[in-house]
Write an enzyme that holds these catalytic residues in place. Structure first.
Site, PDB file in Angstrom:
ATOM      1  CE  LYS A  11      -3.935  -2.280   2.249  1.00  0.00           C
ATOM      2  NZ  LYS A  11      -4.988  -2.122   3.285  1.00  0.00           N
ATOM      3  CE1 TYR A  51      -9.472  -2.571   0.020  1.00  0.00           C
ATOM      4  CE2 TYR A  51      -8.536  -0.779  -1.250  1.00  0.00           C
ATOM      5  CZ  TYR A  51      -8.376  -1.872  -0.428  1.00  0.00           C
ATOM      6  OH  TYR A  51      -7.119  -2.276  -0.050  1.00  0.00           O
ATOM      7  CG  PHE A  59     -13.262   1.646   7.146  1.00  0.00           C
ATOM      8  CD1 PHE A  59     -12.729   1.076   6.005  1.00  0.00           C
ATOM      9  CD2 PHE A  59     -13.911   0.819   8.059  1.00  0.00           C
ATOM     10  CE1 PHE A  59     -12.836  -0.286   5.765  1.00  0.00           C
ATOM     11  CE2 PHE A  59     -14.024  -0.544   7.828  1.00  0.00           C
ATOM     12  CZ  PHE A  59     -13.480  -1.103   6.668  1.00  0.00           C
ATOM     13  NE  ARG A  87      -6.656 -12.318   5.487  1.00  0.00           N
ATOM     14  CZ  ARG A  87      -7.329 -11.158   5.418  1.00  0.00           C
ATOM     15  NH1 ARG A  87      -7.314 -10.432   4.296  1.00  0.00           N
ATOM     16  NH2 ARG A  87      -7.975 -10.701   6.453  1.00  0.00           N
ATOM     17  CB  THR A  93      -7.341  -5.721   9.747  1.00  0.00           C
ATOM     18  OG1 THR A  93      -7.899  -6.886   9.122  1.00  0.00           O
ATOM     19  CG2 THR A  93      -7.656  -4.488   8.930  1.00  0.00           C
ATOM     20  NE  ARG A 104      -2.503  -5.852   6.972  1.00  0.00           N
ATOM     21  CZ  ARG A 104      -3.653  -6.416   6.636  1.00  0.00           C
ATOM     22  NH1 ARG A 104      -4.170  -7.384   7.365  1.00  0.00           N
ATOM     23  NH2 ARG A 104      -4.297  -6.010   5.559  1.00  0.00           N
ATOM     24  CG  ASN A 114      -3.734  -2.339   6.724  1.00  0.00           C
ATOM     25  OD1 ASN A 114      -3.606  -1.946   5.572  1.00  0.00           O
ATOM     26  ND2 ASN A 114      -4.732  -3.107   7.112  1.00  0.00           N
ATOM     27  CG  HIS A 117      -5.363  -6.258  -0.381  1.00  0.00           C
ATOM     28  ND1 HIS A 117      -6.604  -6.149   0.213  1.00  0.00           N
ATOM     29  CD2 HIS A 117      -5.502  -7.174  -1.374  1.00  0.00           C
ATOM     30  CE1 HIS A 117      -7.452  -6.957  -0.408  1.00  0.00           C
ATOM     31  NE2 HIS A 117      -6.808  -7.584  -1.376  1.00  0.00           N
ATOM     32  CD  GLU A 128      -9.039  -8.710  -3.769  1.00  0.00           C
ATOM     33  OE1 GLU A 128      -9.933  -8.471  -2.935  1.00  0.00           O
ATOM     34  OE2 GLU A 128      -7.949  -9.225  -3.453  1.00  0.00           O
TER      35      GLU A 128
HETATM   36  P1  GDP Z   1      -8.080  -6.905   5.537  1.00  0.00           P
HETATM   37  O1  GDP Z   1      -8.718  -8.027   4.771  1.00  0.00           O
HETATM   38  O2  GDP Z   1      -7.241  -7.393   6.692  1.00  0.00           O
HETATM   39  O3  GDP Z   1      -7.318  -5.942   4.656  1.00  0.00           O
HETATM   40  O4  GDP Z   1      -9.255  -6.073   6.233  1.00  0.00           O
HETATM   41  P2  GDP Z   1     -10.723  -5.639   5.729  1.00  0.00           P
HETATM   42  O5  GDP Z   1     -11.080  -6.377   4.467  1.00  0.00           O
HETATM   43  O6  GDP Z   1     -11.641  -5.747   6.889  1.00  0.00           O
HETATM   44  O7  GDP Z   1     -10.564  -4.098   5.403  1.00  0.00           O
HETATM   45  C1  GDP Z   1      -9.970  -3.648   4.204  1.00  0.00           C
HETATM   46  C2  GDP Z   1      -9.042  -2.490   4.508  1.00  0.00           C
HETATM   47  O8  GDP Z   1      -9.819  -1.402   5.000  1.00  0.00           O
HETATM   48  C3  GDP Z   1      -8.013  -2.750   5.594  1.00  0.00           C
HETATM   49  O9  GDP Z   1      -6.864  -3.396   5.139  1.00  0.00           O
HETATM   50  C4  GDP Z   1      -7.721  -1.358   6.102  1.00  0.00           C
HETATM   51  O10 GDP Z   1      -6.797  -0.695   5.232  1.00  0.00           O
HETATM   52  C5  GDP Z   1      -9.068  -0.684   5.975  1.00  0.00           C
HETATM   53  N1  GDP Z   1      -9.795  -0.727   7.258  1.00  0.00           N
HETATM   54  C6  GDP Z   1     -10.357  -1.813   7.864  1.00  0.00           C
HETATM   55  N2  GDP Z   1     -10.945  -1.479   9.021  1.00  0.00           N
HETATM   56  C7  GDP Z   1     -10.751  -0.134   9.175  1.00  0.00           C
HETATM   57  C8  GDP Z   1     -11.139   0.820  10.157  1.00  0.00           C
HETATM   58  O11 GDP Z   1     -11.773   0.508  11.164  1.00  0.00           O
HETATM   59  N3  GDP Z   1     -10.748   2.111   9.935  1.00  0.00           N
HETATM   60  C9  GDP Z   1     -10.044   2.486   8.825  1.00  0.00           C
HETATM   61  N4  GDP Z   1      -9.713   3.765   8.670  1.00  0.00           N
HETATM   62  N5  GDP Z   1      -9.664   1.623   7.869  1.00  0.00           N
HETATM   63  C10 GDP Z   1     -10.017   0.336   8.031  1.00  0.00           C
END
Ligand code: GDP
Length: 139
Positions: A11, A51, A59, A87, A93, A104, A114, A117, A128
């Site tokens: 990222k 996304y 968010f 993962r 996350t 991470r 973070n 992805h 994707e």
């Molecule tokens: P991942 O699969 O671990 O990447 O997590 P998710 O699919 O739940 O979320 C996608 C992305 O959205 C994450 O990698 C973060 O960059 C962002 N994200 C997730 N939860 C939050 C949150 O609570 N706040 C913010 N600002 N970003 C978030």
């Protein structure tokens, strides 16, 4: 059927902080083979489309702005059981909750920035990967 492939993005925070090399080394050392890779930048429109599944989440706007804020590395990776293996390598996350030794934990600063992805299913890995790469760009 499991494809043994996953999709990743390093990222904007990873690129801006000079962590691309370190993260790619961890990916290589963990035994992933690079199938496709490019250094590129998402427009806000493209990040919004990528996304789209998170559109209803609070968010979403912040995520789209952030993911289009600078260059990223997109890649398709191959390894047995690639989705869960990757993962595990990247960690939770929220980097504060990520296990020691994960990408991470080492490279990410916050839940939004973070560092990396990783696809959460074979189906999403295909969607994707197709978002970024044609068949001619896969090896
Ligand atoms: P991942 O699969 O671990 O990447 O997590 P998710 O699919 O739940 O979320 C996608 C992305 O959205 C994450 O990698 C973060 O960059 C962002 N994200 C997730 N939860 C939050 C949150 O609570 N706040 C913010 N600002 N970003 C978030």
């Amino acid at each position: 059927m499991a494809t043994n492939r996953t999709f990743t993005m390093l990222k904007p925070d990873a690129a801006a902080n000079g962590y691309i090399g370190g993260i790619l080394k961890m990916i290589n050392d963990a035994g992933f083979r690079i199938v496709a890779m490019k250094y590129t930048k998402l427009s806000a429109e493209a990040a919004g489309k990528f996304y789209e599944v998170h559109k209803e989440r609070p968010f979403y706007g912040e995520l789209v702005t952030y993911m289009s804020s600078g260059p990223i590395v997109a890649a398709i990776l191959e390894k047995e059981n690639a989705i869960p293996a990757f993962r595990t390598l990247i960690g939770a996350t929220d980097p504060a909750k990520a296990d020691a030794g994960t990408i991470r934990k080492i490279y990410a600063k916050s839940i939004s920035a973070n560092a990396v992805h990783g696809s959460d299913s074979d189906e999403n890995a295909q969607i994707e990967g197709n978002f970024f790469f044609s068949e001619l760009e896969r090896f």
